[in-house]
Design a protein around this motif. Structure first.
Motif, short mmCIF file in Angstrom:
data_model
loop_
_atom_site.label_atom_id
_atom_site.label_comp_id
_atom_site.label_asym_id
_atom_site.label_seq_id
_atom_site.Cartn_x
_atom_site.Cartn_y
_atom_site.Cartn_z
N PHE A 1 77.56 63.28 -77.55
CA PHE A 1 77.07 63.84 -76.31
C PHE A 1 77.84 63.23 -75.15
CE2 PHE A 1 74.34 64.96 -72.80
CZ PHE A 1 73.96 66.25 -73.16
N VAL A 2 78.25 64.07 -74.22
CA VAL A 2 79.07 63.65 -73.08
C VAL A 2 78.16 63.32 -71.89
CG1 VAL A 2 80.91 64.31 -71.49
CG2 VAL A 2 80.94 65.17 -73.85
N ILE A 3 78.35 62.16 -71.33
CA ILE A 3 77.64 61.75 -70.13
C ILE A 3 78.63 61.76 -68.98
CG2 ILE A 3 76.31 59.91 -69.01
CD1 ILE A 3 74.92 61.19 -71.48
N ASP A 4 78.29 62.46 -67.91
CA ASP A 4 79.15 62.48 -66.74
C ASP A 4 78.30 62.23 -65.50
OD1 ASP A 4 77.84 64.92 -66.32
OD2 ASP A 4 79.51 66.08 -67.12
N LYS A 5 78.90 62.27 -64.34
CA LYS A 5 78.15 61.97 -63.11
C LYS A 5 77.02 62.96 -62.90
CE LYS A 5 81.17 64.53 -59.97
NZ LYS A 5 81.96 64.52 -58.78
N TYR A 6 77.21 64.21 -63.32
CA TYR A 6 76.16 65.21 -63.16
C TYR A 6 74.95 64.88 -64.05
CZ TYR A 6 79.92 67.88 -61.01
OH TYR A 6 80.95 68.28 -60.22
N THR A 7 75.23 64.48 -65.28
CA THR A 7 74.15 64.12 -66.21
C THR A 7 73.40 62.90 -65.70
OG1 THR A 7 75.54 64.95 -68.02
CG2 THR A 7 73.64 63.61 -68.63
N GLN A 8 74.14 61.91 -65.21
CA GLN A 8 73.49 60.70 -64.69
C GLN A 8 72.61 61.04 -63.48
OE1 GLN A 8 77.21 58.45 -64.41
NE2 GLN A 8 76.38 56.99 -65.89
N ARG A 9 73.12 61.84 -62.57
CA ARG A 9 72.35 62.21 -61.38
C ARG A 9 71.11 63.02 -61.77
NH1 ARG A 9 75.41 66.14 -58.06
NH2 ARG A 9 76.86 64.43 -57.77
N PHE A 10 71.29 63.98 -62.66
CA PHE A 10 70.17 64.81 -63.10
C PHE A 10 69.08 63.96 -63.75
CE2 PHE A 10 68.03 67.23 -66.43
CZ PHE A 10 67.49 68.26 -65.69
N MET A 11 69.45 63.06 -64.63
CA MET A 11 68.47 62.23 -65.34
C MET A 11 67.75 61.28 -64.38
SD MET A 11 68.31 63.30 -68.36
CE MET A 11 67.43 61.99 -69.21
N ARG A 12 68.47 60.76 -63.42
CA ARG A 12 67.87 59.87 -62.43
C ARG A 12 66.82 60.62 -61.61
NH1 ARG A 12 72.23 58.24 -60.51
NH2 ARG A 12 72.41 59.66 -58.75
N ARG A 13 67.18 61.81 -61.18
CA ARG A 13 66.26 62.57 -60.34
C ARG A 13 65.16 63.28 -61.13
NH1 ARG A 13 70.76 65.26 -56.40
NH2 ARG A 13 71.20 63.39 -55.15
N PHE A 14 65.53 63.96 -62.18
CA PHE A 14 64.58 64.80 -62.91
C PHE A 14 63.59 63.98 -63.74
CE2 PHE A 14 63.33 67.68 -66.40
CZ PHE A 14 62.80 68.71 -65.65
N MET A 15 64.08 62.95 -64.41
CA MET A 15 63.22 62.18 -65.32
C MET A 15 62.99 60.73 -64.88
SD MET A 15 64.37 63.62 -69.04
CE MET A 15 62.94 62.89 -69.85
N ASN A 16 63.61 60.36 -63.75
CA ASN A 16 63.51 58.97 -63.26
C ASN A 16 64.07 57.98 -64.28
OD1 ASN A 16 62.92 57.13 -61.21
ND2 ASN A 16 60.95 56.60 -62.14
N ILE A 17 65.14 58.39 -64.95
CA ILE A 17 65.84 57.52 -65.89
C ILE A 17 67.19 57.18 -65.28
CG2 ILE A 17 66.89 57.32 -68.18
CD1 ILE A 17 64.74 59.24 -69.22
N ASP A 18 67.35 55.92 -64.93
CA ASP A 18 68.58 55.47 -64.28
C ASP A 18 69.39 54.65 -65.28
OD1 ASP A 18 70.45 55.18 -62.32
OD2 ASP A 18 69.39 53.61 -61.23
N GLY A 19 69.91 55.31 -66.30
CA GLY A 19 70.61 54.61 -67.36
C GLY A 19 72.10 54.56 -67.15
N ASN A 20 72.73 53.67 -67.90
CA ASN A 20 74.19 53.61 -67.89
C ASN A 20 74.72 54.60 -68.93
OD1 ASN A 20 74.06 52.43 -70.47
ND2 ASN A 20 74.19 50.36 -69.65
N TYR A 21 76.02 54.67 -69.06
CA TYR A 21 76.63 55.65 -69.96
C TYR A 21 76.06 55.53 -71.37
CZ TYR A 21 80.01 58.79 -72.01
OH TYR A 21 80.57 59.86 -72.65
N ASP A 22 76.09 54.32 -71.91
CA ASP A 22 75.69 54.13 -73.30
C ASP A 22 74.21 54.41 -73.54
OD1 ASP A 22 78.31 53.42 -74.12
OD2 ASP A 22 78.00 51.38 -73.40
N SER A 23 73.36 53.99 -72.61
CA SER A 23 71.92 54.22 -72.81
C SER A 23 71.57 55.70 -72.71
CB SER A 23 71.08 53.38 -71.84
OG SER A 23 71.27 53.79 -70.51
#
Length: 164
Positions: free
Chosen positions: A89-111
Protein backbone atom coordinates in the motif's frame (compact mmCIF):
# COMPACT_ATOMS: atom_id res chain seq x y z
CA UNK A 1 4.29 16.32 -11.26
CA UNK A 2 1.01 15.71 -13.10
CA UNK A 3 1.86 18.33 -15.72
CA UNK A 4 5.23 16.66 -16.29
CA UNK A 5 3.51 13.30 -16.80
CA UNK A 6 1.09 14.93 -19.21
CA UNK A 7 4.06 16.34 -21.15
CA UNK A 8 5.56 12.87 -21.44
CA UNK A 9 2.22 11.43 -22.55
CA UNK A 10 1.73 14.21 -25.13
CA UNK A 11 5.22 13.57 -26.42
CA UNK A 12 4.12 9.94 -26.76
CA UNK A 13 6.78 8.54 -24.49
CA UNK A 14 5.84 7.40 -21.02
CA UNK A 15 8.19 4.46 -20.65
CA UNK A 16 11.39 3.44 -18.91
CA UNK A 17 12.94 2.75 -22.29
CA UNK A 18 12.34 6.36 -23.33
CA UNK A 19 13.80 7.68 -20.06
CA UNK A 20 16.83 5.42 -20.50
CA UNK A 21 17.65 6.47 -24.05
CA UNK A 22 16.40 10.03 -24.46
CA UNK A 23 18.72 12.97 -24.36
CA UNK A 24 19.05 14.43 -20.85
CA UNK A 25 18.12 17.93 -22.03
CA UNK A 26 14.95 16.65 -23.71
CA UNK A 27 13.96 14.79 -20.53
CA UNK A 28 14.57 17.92 -18.43
CA UNK A 29 12.42 19.97 -20.78
CA UNK A 30 9.54 17.50 -20.55
CA UNK A 31 9.59 17.23 -16.76
CA UNK A 32 10.29 20.92 -16.07
CA UNK A 33 6.79 21.56 -14.57
CA UNK A 34 7.55 19.12 -11.75
CA UNK A 35 10.19 21.44 -10.28
CA UNK A 36 13.76 20.45 -9.44
CA UNK A 37 13.83 18.97 -12.94
CA UNK A 38 17.64 18.79 -13.12
CA UNK A 39 17.82 16.48 -10.09
CA UNK A 40 14.68 14.57 -11.06
CA UNK A 41 15.93 13.89 -14.59
CA UNK A 42 19.13 12.36 -13.17
CA UNK A 43 17.15 10.26 -10.69
CA UNK A 44 14.74 9.12 -13.41
CA UNK A 45 17.69 8.01 -15.51
CA UNK A 46 19.13 6.12 -12.52
CA UNK A 47 15.82 4.35 -11.85
CA UNK A 48 15.32 3.51 -15.53
CA UNK A 49 18.85 2.06 -15.68
CA UNK A 50 18.29 0.06 -12.50
CA UNK A 51 15.07 -1.40 -13.93
CA UNK A 52 16.76 -2.62 -17.10
CA UNK A 53 15.42 -4.94 -18.35
CA UNK A 54 12.00 -3.52 -17.54
CA UNK A 55 10.61 -6.88 -16.43
CA UNK A 56 13.05 -6.70 -13.51
CA UNK A 57 10.20 -4.86 -11.73
CA UNK A 58 8.47 -8.25 -11.35
CA UNK A 59 11.21 -9.63 -9.10
CA UNK A 60 12.95 -6.65 -7.49
CA UNK A 61 12.54 -6.34 -3.73
CA UNK A 62 11.51 -3.25 -1.82
CA UNK A 63 14.91 -3.25 -0.11
CA UNK A 64 16.70 -3.25 -3.48
CA UNK A 65 14.55 -0.37 -4.71
CA UNK A 66 15.26 1.65 -1.55
CA UNK A 67 19.00 1.44 -2.29
CA UNK A 68 18.56 3.26 -5.62
CA UNK A 69 19.28 7.00 -5.28
CA UNK A 70 16.04 8.93 -5.61
CA UNK A 71 13.77 6.08 -4.55
CA UNK A 72 12.17 6.47 -1.16
CA UNK A 73 9.46 4.44 0.52
CA UNK A 74 6.57 6.02 -1.40
CA UNK A 75 8.23 5.55 -4.80
CA UNK A 76 9.33 1.99 -4.00
CA UNK A 77 5.83 1.03 -2.90
CA UNK A 78 4.27 2.71 -5.96
CA UNK A 79 6.62 0.81 -8.27
CA UNK A 80 5.83 -2.47 -6.55
CA UNK A 81 2.06 -1.91 -6.50
CA UNK A 82 1.43 -0.31 -9.87
CA UNK A 83 4.24 -1.69 -12.05
CA UNK A 84 5.03 -4.91 -10.21
CA UNK A 85 1.45 -5.77 -9.23
CA UNK A 86 2.50 -6.63 -5.70
CA UNK A 87 0.73 -5.98 -2.41
CA UNK A 88 2.30 -2.78 -1.10
CA UNK A 89 0.00 0.00 0.00
CA UNK A 90 1.32 3.42 -1.00
CA UNK A 91 1.31 6.22 1.56
CA UNK A 92 1.63 9.75 0.22
CA UNK A 93 0.94 13.25 1.51
CA UNK A 94 -2.70 12.96 0.46
CA UNK A 95 -3.18 9.72 2.41
CA UNK A 96 -1.47 11.20 5.48
CA UNK A 97 -3.61 14.35 5.35
CA UNK A 98 -6.81 12.39 4.79
CA UNK A 99 -6.12 10.00 7.69
CA UNK A 100 -5.21 12.85 10.03
CA UNK A 101 -8.39 14.74 9.26
CA UNK A 102 -10.92 11.98 8.58
CA UNK A 103 -9.94 9.46 11.27
CA UNK A 104 -7.73 11.57 13.57
CA UNK A 105 -4.82 9.21 12.90
CA UNK A 106 -1.56 11.13 12.66
CA UNK A 107 0.76 8.29 11.73
CA UNK A 108 4.10 8.15 10.02
CA UNK A 109 4.69 6.34 6.74
CA UNK A 110 5.31 2.93 8.28
CA UNK A 111 2.45 3.01 10.78
CA UNK A 112 -0.07 4.11 8.14
CA UNK A 113 1.19 1.50 5.68
CA UNK A 114 0.77 -1.16 8.37
CA UNK A 115 -2.72 0.15 9.21
CA UNK A 116 -3.92 -0.15 5.60
CA UNK A 117 -2.23 -3.46 4.91
CA UNK A 118 -3.77 -4.99 8.05
CA UNK A 119 -7.21 -3.44 7.44
CA UNK A 120 -7.79 -4.02 3.74
CA UNK A 121 -8.39 -7.34 1.99
CA UNK A 122 -5.19 -8.69 0.44
CA UNK A 123 -6.17 -7.69 -3.09
CA UNK A 124 -3.97 -5.70 -5.48
CA UNK A 125 -6.90 -4.06 -7.27
CA UNK A 126 -8.40 -2.94 -3.95
CA UNK A 127 -5.04 -1.45 -2.90
CA UNK A 128 -4.77 0.43 -6.18
CA UNK A 129 -8.35 1.66 -6.19
CA UNK A 130 -8.40 2.63 -2.51
CA UNK A 131 -5.16 4.60 -2.84
CA UNK A 132 -6.43 6.34 -5.98
CA UNK A 133 -9.76 7.21 -4.31
CA UNK A 134 -8.03 8.71 -1.27
CA UNK A 135 -5.75 10.77 -3.51
CA UNK A 136 -8.66 12.00 -5.63
CA UNK A 137 -10.71 12.88 -2.55
CA UNK A 138 -7.79 14.74 -0.98
CA UNK A 139 -7.09 16.69 -4.18
CA UNK A 140 -10.74 17.65 -4.54
CA UNK A 141 -11.91 18.27 -0.95
CA UNK A 142 -9.25 17.58 1.65
CA UNK A 143 -6.83 20.17 0.28
CA UNK A 144 -4.25 22.09 2.30
CA UNK A 145 -7.17 24.41 3.03
CA UNK A 146 -10.01 21.88 3.24
CA UNK A 147 -13.37 22.31 1.53
CA UNK A 148 -15.32 20.59 4.30
CA UNK A 149 -18.60 22.27 3.38
CA UNK A 150 -18.52 20.62 -0.05
CA UNK A 151 -17.16 17.24 1.11
CA UNK A 152 -19.47 14.24 0.67
CA UNK A 153 -17.84 12.60 3.71
CA UNK A 154 -18.23 15.56 6.07
CA UNK A 155 -20.79 13.83 8.29
CA UNK A 156 -18.37 10.96 8.91
CA UNK A 157 -15.23 13.08 9.22
CA UNK A 158 -13.54 13.64 12.54
CA UNK A 159 -12.07 16.97 11.45
CA UNK A 160 -15.21 18.43 9.84
CA UNK A 161 -16.92 18.10 13.20
CA UNK A 162 -20.59 18.33 14.13
CA UNK A 163 -21.04 21.85 12.73
CA UNK A 164 -21.42 20.38 9.26
Amino acid sequence: MERALENLKRYGELSLRFVRYTDMDKLKELIRPSGFYNQKAKKLKDVASFLDPTDKVQSVSREELLKVPGIGKETADAILLYAGNRLNFVIDKYTQRFMRRFMNIDGNYDSLKKFFEESLPKDIEIYKEFHALIDEHAKRYCKSTPLCGECPLKRLCFSAGPSF
